[in-house]
Design a protein around this motif. Structure first.
Motif, PDB file in Angstrom:
ATOM      1  N   LEU A 160       0.858  -1.265  -0.031  1.00  0.00           N
ATOM      2  CA  LEU A 160       0.027   0.169   0.059  1.00  0.00           C
ATOM      3  C   LEU A 160       0.858   1.238   0.236  1.00  0.00           C
ATOM      4  O   LEU A 160       0.343   2.452  -0.370  1.00  0.00           O
ATOM      5  N   THR A 161       2.011   1.175   0.718  1.00  0.00           N
ATOM      6  CA  THR A 161       3.096   2.372   0.788  1.00  0.00           C
ATOM      7  C   THR A 161       3.855   2.472  -0.520  1.00  0.00           C
ATOM      8  O   THR A 161       4.903   3.360  -0.463  1.00  0.00           O
ATOM      9  N   GLY A 162       3.868   1.353  -1.458  1.00  0.00           N
ATOM     10  CA  GLY A 162       4.946   1.409  -2.441  1.00  0.00           C
ATOM     11  C   GLY A 162       6.422   1.317  -1.803  1.00  0.00           C
ATOM     12  O   GLY A 162       7.261   1.302  -2.519  1.00  0.00           O
ATOM     13  N   GLY A 163       6.355   0.322  -0.804  1.00  0.00           N
ATOM     14  CA  GLY A 163       7.689  -0.079  -0.266  1.00  0.00           C
ATOM     15  C   GLY A 163       8.048   1.014   0.785  1.00  0.00           C
ATOM     16  O   GLY A 163       9.370   0.487   1.207  1.00  0.00           O
ATOM     17  N   THR A 164       7.471   1.935   1.161  1.00  0.00           N
ATOM     18  CA  THR A 164       7.856   2.898   2.006  1.00  0.00           C
ATOM     19  C   THR A 164       7.391   2.627   3.641  1.00  0.00           C
ATOM     20  O   THR A 164       6.308   2.214   3.806  1.00  0.00           O
ATOM     21  N   ARG A 165       8.219   2.902   4.340  1.00  0.00           N
ATOM     22  CA  ARG A 165       7.978   2.558   6.125  1.00  0.00           C
ATOM     23  C   ARG A 165       7.596   3.908   6.580  1.00  0.00           C
ATOM     24  O   ARG A 165       7.840   4.935   6.048  1.00  0.00           O
ATOM     25  N   ALA A 166       7.304   3.789   7.945  1.00  0.00           N
ATOM     26  CA  ALA A 166       6.921   4.873   8.737  1.00  0.00           C
ATOM     27  C   ALA A 166       5.897   5.895   8.189  1.00  0.00           C
ATOM     28  O   ALA A 166       6.017   6.985   8.232  1.00  0.00           O
ATOM     29  N   ARG A 167       4.925   5.247   7.668  1.00  0.00           N
ATOM     30  CA  ARG A 167       3.830   6.067   6.980  1.00  0.00           C
ATOM     31  C   ARG A 167       2.550   5.406   7.570  1.00  0.00           C
ATOM     32  O   ARG A 167       2.407   4.075   7.890  1.00  0.00           O
ATOM     33  N   ASP A 197       4.996  -5.016  19.767  1.00  0.00           N
ATOM     34  CA  ASP A 197       5.641  -5.120  18.544  1.00  0.00           C
ATOM     35  C   ASP A 197       6.479  -3.985  18.365  1.00  0.00           C
ATOM     36  O   ASP A 197       6.040  -2.770  18.571  1.00  0.00           O
ATOM     37  N   LYS A 198       7.819  -4.080  18.509  1.00  0.00           N
ATOM     38  CA  LYS A 198       8.876  -2.897  18.635  1.00  0.00           C
ATOM     39  C   LYS A 198       8.848  -1.950  17.173  1.00  0.00           C
ATOM     40  O   LYS A 198       9.380  -0.979  17.326  1.00  0.00           O
ATOM     41  N   THR A 199       8.348  -2.682  16.016  1.00  0.00           N
ATOM     42  CA  THR A 199       8.652  -2.199  14.900  1.00  0.00           C
ATOM     43  C   THR A 199       7.240  -1.598  14.145  1.00  0.00           C
ATOM     44  O   THR A 199       7.209  -1.174  13.003  1.00  0.00           O
ATOM     45  N   ALA A 200       6.216  -1.873  14.961  1.00  0.00           N
ATOM     46  CA  ALA A 200       4.942  -1.674  14.456  1.00  0.00           C
ATOM     47  C   ALA A 200       4.007  -1.228  15.513  1.00  0.00           C
ATOM     48  O   ALA A 200       4.182  -1.415  16.622  1.00  0.00           O
ATOM     49  N   ARG A 201       2.982  -0.141  15.095  1.00  0.00           N
ATOM     50  CA  ARG A 201       2.121   0.337  16.214  1.00  0.00           C
ATOM     51  C   ARG A 201       0.664   0.499  15.405  1.00  0.00           C
ATOM     52  O   ARG A 201       0.835   0.732  14.477  1.00  0.00           O
ATOM     53  N   LEU A 202      -0.217   0.483  16.282  1.00  0.00           N
ATOM     54  CA  LEU A 202      -1.664   1.098  15.848  1.00  0.00           C
ATOM     55  C   LEU A 202      -1.922   2.324  16.244  1.00  0.00           C
ATOM     56  O   LEU A 202      -1.592   2.698  17.458  1.00  0.00           O
ATOM     57  N   TRP A 231       1.065   1.502  11.610  1.00  0.00           N
ATOM     58  CA  TRP A 231       2.437   2.054  11.350  1.00  0.00           C
ATOM     59  C   TRP A 231       3.372   1.004  11.276  1.00  0.00           C
ATOM     60  O   TRP A 231       3.502   0.267  12.262  1.00  0.00           O
ATOM     61  N   ILE A 232       4.352   0.941  10.333  1.00  0.00           N
ATOM     62  CA  ILE A 232       5.426   0.050  10.632  1.00  0.00           C
ATOM     63  C   ILE A 232       6.774   0.744  10.594  1.00  0.00           C
ATOM     64  O   ILE A 232       6.871   1.359   9.147  1.00  0.00           O
ATOM     65  N   GLN A 233       7.836   0.845  11.200  1.00  0.00           N
ATOM     66  CA  GLN A 233       8.771   1.712  11.313  1.00  0.00           C
ATOM     67  C   GLN A 233      10.014   0.932  10.510  1.00  0.00           C
ATOM     68  O   GLN A 233       9.959  -0.314  10.196  1.00  0.00           O
ATOM     69  N   ALA A 234      10.888   1.741  10.072  1.00  0.00           N
ATOM     70  CA  ALA A 234      12.161   1.160   9.392  1.00  0.00           C
ATOM     71  C   ALA A 234      12.863   0.173  10.210  1.00  0.00           C
ATOM     72  O   ALA A 234      12.763   0.225  11.311  1.00  0.00           O
TER      73      ALA A 234
END
Length: 234
Positions: A160-167, A197-202, A231-234
């Motif tokens: 959905l983000t086109g491979g981009t994180r932190a969006r 989850d340390k790399t993702a949040r709602l 959100w999924i962080q880098a």
């Protein structure tokens, strides 16, 4: 009633510490009838009859009130709790997380030992019968394991983000990407993210005008407070 008094606020926090729901007899200090009825009249808790007692649950309105009133006064004897709530409020503000995010979903009930024992000790059917049953009916669709489910959610997010994180990505879009999975399976993956989850949040869409019907239907609401974004962080 505009705002609950200190004793009533304490009742809300006692319930929230139990994931927002508990039998009245298990809430300490003891809940007085006048306080219970005042909180129910204000729409902050729901009250269900259970035998001779009551089960109290925090409503969506109650969750929202608590999340925006962590500095509300408590009885003087609970000063230490007042101080801890102040620290919690600062943490949530800095991290951008919500109260429901912090509290998380209630734990799943453990299978009773007696039931588990009966399941293990049950007599196995003959191997020929098992083989015949497998041939006669299609195998049930297996649910993905926790790690695999987390990977599928991330793959949907990146698509959905086109491979981009932190969006921020709307859960309505994530669910659409995972249409082959049932809602309970996706919710299980979201619950694990919420639990730490340390790399993702709602998170939530704070502007009600920005919510579509699809957002409301796709929201993940484990404790009465809905989440709309992933959100999924880098």
């Amino acid at each position: 009633m505009s705002d609950p008094n200190p004793a009533q606020t304490l009742i809300l926090w006692c319930l929230l510490a139990r994931h927002g729901r508990a039998p009245q007899g298990e809430v300490m200090p003891a809940v007085k009838k006048a306080d219970r009825e005042a909180l129910a009249a204000a729409g902050l808790i729901g009250v269900e009859k259970s035998g001779r007692s009551f089960v109290l649950s925090v409503t969506d309105k109650g969750w929202h009130w608590a999340g925006t009133h962590l500095d509300a006064a408590l009885p003087p004897a609970f000063r230490v709790m007042q101080d801890w709530l102040a620290r919690l409020g600062g943490h949530l503000e800095q991290s951008g997380r919500t109260l429901a995010d912090f509290i998380g979903a209630p734990p799943e009930p453990a299978e009773p030992a007696e039931t588990a024992s009966k399941t293990v000790s049950a007599k196995k059917p003959p191997a020929k019968k098992v083989a015949a049953e497998k041939t006669a009916r299609p195998s049930a669709k297996k649910k993905p394991a926790a790690a695999a489910l987390r990977a599928r959610i991330e793959a949907a997010y990146l698509a959905l983000t086109g491979g981009t994180r932190a969006r921020a990505v709307r859960l309505s879009d994530v669910r659409a990407q995972l249409a082959e999975l049932d809602r309970a399976t996706v919710d299980a993956g979201l619950a694990r993210i919420l639990k730490g989850d340390k790399t993702a949040r709602l998170s939530q869409l704070s502007d009600p005008k920005a919510l579509t019907q699809a957002d409301r239907e796709a929201a993940y609401s484990p404790a009465g407070e809905p989440f709309h974004l992933l959100w999924i962080q880098a």
